[in-house]
Design a protein around this motif. Sequence first.
Motif: not given
Length: 239
Positions: A36-39, A18-25, A91-92, A44-46
Motif C-alpha cells: 500500500a505505501v509504495p502504491v 489518462g496519463d495523469a490519472a490518480v487510481l483508487d486502489v 476501485y481501479d 494513487h489513493r489506497v
Amino acid sequence: MVWEVLERALRGRAAALGDAAVLDVLDTGGGTGNFAVPVARLGHRVTVVDPSPNALFALERRAAEAGVADRVNGVQGDILGLFEVVERGGYDAVLCHGVLEYVDDPAEGLRNAVEALRPAGALSLLAAGLGGAVLARALAGHFTEARHALTDPAGRWGEGDPVPRRFTVELLTELVEKAGAEVGAVHGVRVFSDLVPGVLVDTQPGALDALLKLEAAAAEQPSFHSVASQLHVLGEKRA
C-alpha cells in the motif's frame, strides 16, 4: 517481481484513463502496508482493509513516515465482509495478497475482490502454491509430509502446517475466471529462494543478485509454476 508486475499494471491502468490519472486502489488484507505505501508513493489513493487493529496502527505510522498519510486509509474488516466497509465497484485495482489461504470461502472472497473493481479494473492475486510446499518438504527429508500435502484437498502437509490452504495454477485461475475476471498473466514466485541454503547466498559474492535474476527469468515460465512457493495472477475485470 510481484511489485514490478503490479507497478506495470497500475501504470497501464492509469494510462488507459489518462496519463495523469490518480487510481483508487484497494488492498485487502494489506496489513502494515508492504504494498500500500509504495502504491501511494506512485501518487494513487489506497484503502487497506485488514482485520488486525495492530496492523492498521502500524500502517498509519508507516504511511506517515513515508509522507503519504493523506493517500492511505486503513479500515478494519475482512474480505468476506468487504462491502460492509468499502464501496462495491469503486476501485481501479484490487490487491489480494496472502488472503485466500486463510479465509473460509476463497471463492466468495475472490468474488468480492473482483466485484470491488470498476470495469476493466486490475486484480493482483498472490497465494501459496502447492508444488513449492511439496518440494520443500521432500528436500528437507519429510517425505511422508510431502506426500500428505500432495494428496490433501487443502494442500497441507500435516497438523503443524501453518498455512491452512494452498493452490495449484489451475485452481487459482479457475477461481479468478469464475469470479468474473480474465486472467492476463501468471507468475511463479520464490521458485528457488526457499530451497537455496541461506549460507550460499550470504557468502558468495554476487549470489543474491544472480538469484534474483534467476527468479525473474523463471517467473514467467509455465514449467516452473508448479514448483513455486507462491503464485501470482494478474487479472482484469470483465466489462
